[in-house]
Scaffold this active site. Structure first.
Site, PDB file in Angstrom:
ATOM      1  N   CYS A   1      31.384  70.480  12.871  1.00 30.15           N
ATOM      2  CA  CYS A   1      31.578  69.031  12.822  1.00 30.15           C
ATOM      3  C   CYS A   1      31.806  68.541  11.398  1.00 30.15           C
ATOM      4  O   CYS A   1      31.331  69.138  10.433  1.00 30.15           O
ATOM      5  CB  CYS A   1      30.349  68.319  13.349  1.00 30.15           C
ATOM      6  SG  CYS A   1      29.872  68.804  14.993  1.00 30.15           S
TER       7      CYS A   1
ATOM      8  N   ARG B   1      37.811  72.945   9.397  1.00 31.81           N
ATOM      9  CA  ARG B   1      36.459  73.408   9.709  1.00 31.81           C
ATOM     10  C   ARG B   1      36.286  73.757  11.191  1.00 31.81           C
ATOM     11  O   ARG B   1      35.303  74.378  11.560  1.00 31.81           O
ATOM     12  CB  ARG B   1      35.442  72.319   9.329  1.00 31.81           C
ATOM     13  CG  ARG B   1      35.357  72.096   7.845  1.00 31.81           C
ATOM     14  CD  ARG B   1      34.568  70.853   7.537  1.00 31.81           C
ATOM     15  NE  ARG B   1      33.181  70.984   7.917  1.00 31.81           N
ATOM     16  CZ  ARG B   1      32.202  71.317   7.091  1.00 31.81           C
ATOM     17  NH1 ARG B   1      32.469  71.545   5.835  1.00 31.81           N
ATOM     18  NH2 ARG B   1      30.966  71.396   7.511  1.00 31.81           N
TER      19      ARG B   1
ATOM     20  N   TRP C   1      32.491  69.481  16.952  1.00 28.24           N
ATOM     21  CA  TRP C   1      32.584  70.847  17.469  1.00 28.24           C
ATOM     22  C   TRP C   1      31.428  70.965  18.464  1.00 28.24           C
ATOM     23  O   TRP C   1      30.268  70.935  18.076  1.00 28.24           O
ATOM     24  CB  TRP C   1      32.434  71.832  16.319  1.00 28.24           C
ATOM     25  CG  TRP C   1      32.685  73.259  16.667  1.00 28.24           C
ATOM     26  CD1 TRP C   1      33.899  73.875  16.778  1.00 28.24           C
ATOM     27  CD2 TRP C   1      31.708  74.279  16.907  1.00 28.24           C
ATOM     28  NE1 TRP C   1      33.727  75.207  17.082  1.00 28.24           N
ATOM     29  CE2 TRP C   1      32.393  75.487  17.162  1.00 28.24           C
ATOM     30  CE3 TRP C   1      30.306  74.295  16.930  1.00 28.24           C
ATOM     31  CZ2 TRP C   1      31.747  76.680  17.443  1.00 28.24           C
ATOM     32  CZ3 TRP C   1      29.662  75.491  17.210  1.00 28.24           C
ATOM     33  CH2 TRP C   1      30.379  76.671  17.463  1.00 28.24           C
TER      34      TRP C   1
ATOM     35  N   ASN D   1      26.184  65.565  12.347  1.00 30.19           N
ATOM     36  CA  ASN D   1      26.428  67.016  12.342  1.00 30.19           C
ATOM     37  C   ASN D   1      25.072  67.697  12.497  1.00 30.19           C
ATOM     38  O   ASN D   1      24.101  67.263  11.892  1.00 30.19           O
ATOM     39  CB  ASN D   1      27.014  67.482  11.002  1.00 30.19           C
ATOM     40  CG  ASN D   1      28.425  67.016  10.796  1.00 30.19           C
ATOM     41  OD1 ASN D   1      29.009  66.398  11.685  1.00 30.19           O
ATOM     42  ND2 ASN D   1      28.971  67.308   9.627  1.00 30.19           N
ATOM     43  N   GLY D   2      25.051  68.810  13.234  1.00 26.64           N
ATOM     44  CA  GLY D   2      23.793  69.548  13.361  1.00 26.64           C
ATOM     45  C   GLY D   2      23.248  69.455  14.767  1.00 26.64           C
ATOM     46  O   GLY D   2      23.965  69.098  15.712  1.00 26.64           O
TER      47      GLY D   2
ATOM     48  N   GLU E   1      35.943  94.770   9.051  1.00 19.54           N
ATOM     49  CA  GLU E   1      36.525  93.501   8.635  1.00 19.54           C
ATOM     50  C   GLU E   1      37.943  93.360   9.201  1.00 19.54           C
ATOM     51  O   GLU E   1      38.340  92.278   9.645  1.00 19.54           O
ATOM     52  CB  GLU E   1      36.506  93.408   7.100  1.00 19.54           C
ATOM     53  CG  GLU E   1      37.168  92.188   6.496  1.00 19.54           C
ATOM     54  CD  GLU E   1      36.609  90.856   6.970  1.00 19.54           C
ATOM     55  OE1 GLU E   1      35.545  90.811   7.611  1.00 19.54           O
ATOM     56  OE2 GLU E   1      37.277  89.829   6.707  1.00 19.54           O
TER      57      GLU E   1
ATOM     58  N   LYS F   1      39.118  90.358  11.693  1.00 20.53           N
ATOM     59  CA  LYS F   1      40.281  89.494  11.414  1.00 20.53           C
ATOM     60  C   LYS F   1      41.217  89.470  12.611  1.00 20.53           C
ATOM     61  O   LYS F   1      41.679  88.412  13.024  1.00 20.53           O
ATOM     62  CB  LYS F   1      41.079  89.988  10.202  1.00 20.53           C
ATOM     63  CG  LYS F   1      40.480  89.764   8.837  1.00 20.53           C
ATOM     64  CD  LYS F   1      40.555  88.343   8.317  1.00 20.53           C
ATOM     65  CE  LYS F   1      39.302  87.599   8.710  1.00 20.53           C
ATOM     66  NZ  LYS F   1      38.184  87.689   7.817  1.00 20.53           N
TER      67      LYS F   1
ATOM     68  N   GLU G   1      39.688  87.592  15.585  1.00 19.72           N
ATOM     69  CA  GLU G   1      39.452  86.187  15.257  1.00 19.72           C
ATOM     70  C   GLU G   1      40.717  85.332  15.395  1.00 19.72           C
ATOM     71  O   GLU G   1      40.676  84.236  15.933  1.00 19.72           O
ATOM     72  CB  GLU G   1      38.947  86.171  13.807  1.00 19.72           C
ATOM     73  CG  GLU G   1      38.455  84.875  13.278  1.00 19.72           C
ATOM     74  CD  GLU G   1      37.853  85.029  11.875  1.00 19.72           C
ATOM     75  OE1 GLU G   1      38.238  85.973  11.142  1.00 19.72           O
ATOM     76  OE2 GLU G   1      37.021  84.201  11.506  1.00 19.72           O
TER      77      GLU G   1
ATOM     78  N   LYS H   1      34.840  76.832  10.433  1.00 16.14           N
ATOM     79  CA  LYS H   1      34.861  77.420   9.103  1.00 16.14           C
ATOM     80  C   LYS H   1      33.454  77.606   8.552  1.00 16.14           C
ATOM     81  O   LYS H   1      33.127  78.626   7.982  1.00 16.14           O
ATOM     82  CB  LYS H   1      35.690  76.517   8.171  1.00 16.14           C
ATOM     83  CG  LYS H   1      35.797  77.033   6.744  1.00 16.14           C
ATOM     84  CD  LYS H   1      36.579  78.329   6.703  1.00 16.14           C
ATOM     85  CE  LYS H   1      36.626  78.956   5.327  1.00 16.14           C
ATOM     86  NZ  LYS H   1      37.002  80.380   5.416  1.00 16.14           N
TER      87      LYS H   1
HETATM   88  C1  AGP Z   1      35.285  85.183   8.718  1.00 15.35           C
HETATM   89  O1  AGP Z   1      36.641  85.297   8.872  1.00 15.35           O
HETATM   90  C2  AGP Z   1      34.574  84.240   9.506  1.00 15.35           C
HETATM   91  N1  AGP Z   1      35.261  83.095   9.818  1.00 15.35           N
HETATM   92  C3  AGP Z   1      33.067  84.266   9.519  1.00 15.35           C
HETATM   93  O2  AGP Z   1      32.674  85.526   9.959  1.00 15.35           O
HETATM   94  C4  AGP Z   1      32.316  83.920   8.214  1.00 15.35           C
HETATM   95  O3  AGP Z   1      32.496  84.925   7.275  1.00 15.35           O
HETATM   96  C5  AGP Z   1      30.814  83.714   8.547  1.00 15.35           C
HETATM   97  O4  AGP Z   1      30.687  82.639   9.422  1.00 15.35           O
HETATM   98  C6  AGP Z   1      29.969  83.516   7.320  1.00 15.35           C
HETATM   99  O5  AGP Z   1      30.366  82.403   6.586  1.00 15.35           O
HETATM  100  P1  AGP Z   1      29.880  82.174   5.098  1.00 15.35           P
HETATM  101  O6  AGP Z   1      30.462  83.274   4.274  1.00 15.35           O
HETATM  102  O7  AGP Z   1      30.428  80.829   4.726  1.00 15.35           O
HETATM  103  O8  AGP Z   1      28.388  82.217   5.108  1.00 15.35           O
END
Ligand code: AGP
Length: 611
Positions: free
Chosen positions: A2, A27, A75, A100-101, A484, A488, A491, A606
């Protein structure tokens, strides 16, 4: 996740709020809304499901205008993404709230309010705040004291902004567990969950602290309180400039951010490399003494940041001789942990606001017994940075694409710097450090060479667009890089992808391998290369199609079912950073071919500020 924007000004603010929402789109969200107070103190609201563009159409059609207002991208957590559940929420015609939250005690509060005759129109936890505010405004002399009273009743995490028609010259806001900043304008003031939302109107921000409550009044007056007392909070200039949040000529933020990696890695190295060693002062003036006492390291992070931690474990144990544990924050925070003597507690986070990582840090601080906490983070002023004893900032600049790219490689660089600083404190100068310092200096140039493979990888990506599954393999530090790569791909292209240490293949996943399962392997010229080659033979023998990113000097050749892409030769310690690039580019091009929303993939946010 959010997003919140708020504004009080002499001019009309609806376009400022709308622009702020557009800047928060990255986000991740599923609906949006805005409420403003007009010059004659009437409250008007518009909400829409889907993109901010849908809200914009409604705003234009309704002619909503005002000089005080709040806006939100939602969100969904409590209740589906519907217009009724979208923020702002109202109680009656005078009051609007964005949040938010998560409010953990909302069910008790709701039952209480329903007993008093309040009618709930949404499935959200936020609506209780609207009704509580309505009740308390009638019991208090001013908006701020009613708000403070309400905030005291809430358990959970929140950033809040409230506007009320009886107080048409102000908005109030609060933060606990979710970020909120005050934008300082000239004779006007703003609120946002992320400074990026407000860069079109100001570059000066006050980062609110846990438990802060703020009142912003027309004329630009900003008052901040904590536990009922007036407090002073410093303001700071946002350094990255507004250009950092535009796509430029790139089709997507993700592609722009992939191509920025040479520069941001150079920025992360700047001022941290001596001739033959890494400066130990990268962690602050007293670090020499503290680093000398580190006997164990506990790394905690989520998602991509967790993968960076997994690579670091290999480095810290091999190069600094320090036993290292790595764990996902959502597990660590709920475990009864045993803290070995001399443990440095390290959190990794791009945003510095990830709820689980932050909770793990708080758990560690509360538990005690750690030598110190260190945050490796990309956002100055974030909660993680403020609450840690030590910080090592990555210099990736704002990362907008939900899929983390440049934040990951700069985290790796920071972790290698930490490793080398720890080695230096232990044994002074040596040739290994001199070699790696040199290799790090060369890294930005090598990254540029690695990125030159973009069009070859784009061609390769066609083989994946119709696939439903993919398997990534690596050994040693390349295993987390395989993880990783798989993250990717799933995701942003929604292809199911798994990663395994190549040696595990025959213990189960080999059963999945057939001509429909592309297998991607990362093969630098390291001591595990021959072992990896045997694993690749096992794949070929089962008809699996191989896509290998291999060092330019290794003897892995193209043949039927084996596609090889040659990577520039690199020191094997640095290899995980370089070999990340082709996997980022592969997932990007596959996603583009599949036509997904690359920068804002479905269901993801995000910055994950809720548990
Ligand atoms: C990565 O592509 C992600 N979107 C996700 O895994 C992200 O790395 C994770 O949510 C941690 O976020 P941060 O690094 O802001 O703590």
């Amino acid at each position: 996740m959010c997003g919140i924007v708020g504004a009080v000004a002499d001019r009309q603010v609806q376009n400022i709020l709308l622009e702020g929402l557009k800047r928060l789109e990255y986000r991740g969200y599923d609906s949006a809304g805005m409420a403003v107070l007009s010059a004659d103190a009437r409250l008007s609201r518009q909400r829409a499901v889907g993109k901010v563009a849908a809200l914009e159409e409604k705003l234009q059609a309704s002619g909503l205008r005002g000089h005080v207002g709040i806006a939100h991208t939602r969100w969904a957590t409590h209740g589906r993404p519907t217009e009724n559940n979208a923020h702002p929420h109202q109680s009656g015609d005078s009051l609007a709230v964005v949040h938010n939250g998560i409010i953990e005690n909302y069910e008790i509060l709701k039952a209480d309010l329903e007993g008093q005759g309040y009618v709930f129109l949404s499935e959200t936890d936020t609506e209780v705040i609207a009704h509580l505010m309505s009740r308390e405004v009638s019991r208090h002399d001013d908006l701020l004291s009613a708000f403070q009273h309400v905030v005291d009743m809430l358990n959970g995490a929140y950033a809040l902004a409230v506007t009320h028609a009886d107080y048409p010259d102000q908005i109030v806001g609060a933060r606990k567990g979710s970020p909120l900043v005050v934008g300082v304008g000239i004779d006007e003031a703003f609120l946002a969950s992320d400074p990026l939302a407000l860069l079109q109107v100001t570059d000066r921000f006050i980062y609110l602290q846990e438990g802060d409550v703020a009142r912003l009044t027309v004329g630009g007056n900003i008052e901040i309180f904590n536990a009922g007392q007036s407090v002073e909070r410093p303001s700071a200039i946002f350094e990255h400039g507004d250009g950092a949040v535009s796509r430029g000529d790139y089709r997507h933020f993700m592609l722009k951010e992939i191509h920025e990696q040479s520069q941001v890695i150079a920025n992360t190295l700047e001022g941290r490399l001596g001739d033959r060693h890494v400066f130990t002062r990268i962690l602050g003036a007293e670090a020499d003494d503290l680093l000398a006492h580190v006997k164990n390291i506990q790394i905690v992070a989520c998602g991509t940041s967790y993968h960076a931690g997994m690579v670091a474990r290999y480095w810290l144990e091999k190069l600094a001789g320090i036993p290292t544990q790595v764990e996902v924050a959502s597990e660590y925070r709920y475990r009864e942990v045993v803290v070995p003597e001399g443990t440095l507690f390290v959190t990794l986070s791009q945003s510095g606001e990830t709820a689980d990582t932050l909770a793990a840090l708080r758990y560690a601080s509360q538990k005690g017994g750690y030598l110190a906490s260190l945050a490796i983070c990309n956002v100055p002023g974030s909660s993680l940075v403020r609450e840690s004893d030590l910080t090592l900032m990555t210099q990736a600049g704002p990362e907008i694409g939900v899929a983390s790219t440049k934040a990951f490689t700069t985290q790796l660089v920071a972790l290698l710097l930490l490793t080398l600083a720890l080695r230096h404190v232990r044994q002074g100068d040596d040739d290994v450090q001199a070699r790696l310092v040199n290799a790090l200096r060369e890294l930005p140039r090598l990254i540029t060479r690695g990125l030159a493979l973009d069009s070859a990888i784009e061609t390769m990506s066609a083989a994946f667009a119709e696939k439903h599954h993919a398997l990534f393999l690596g050994r040693g530090t390349m295993f987390p890089i395989a993880l990783e790569g798989a993250l990717k791909l799933k995701e942003i292209s929604y292809i199911h992808a798994e990663a395994y240490p190549a040696g595990e293949l025959k213990h189960g996943p080999l059963a999945l391998v057939d001509s429909d399962m592309p297998v991607i392997a990362v093969a630098p010229n390291d001591e595990l290369l021959e072992k990896l080659k045997s694993n690749l033979q096992e794949v070929r023998a089962r008809g699996g199609e191989l896509f290998v990113f291999a060092d330019e000097h290794v003897a892995i050749n193209e043949s039927e079912g084996v596609h090889v892409l040659r990577m520039p030769a690199v020191d094997d310690v640095i290899a995980p950073i370089l070999y990340t690039l082709p996997l980022q580019l592969l997932s990007y091009h596959v996603a583009v071919l599949k036509g997904t929303d690359v920068d804002q993939p479905r269901n993801l946010a995000k910055s994950v500020t809720v548990e």
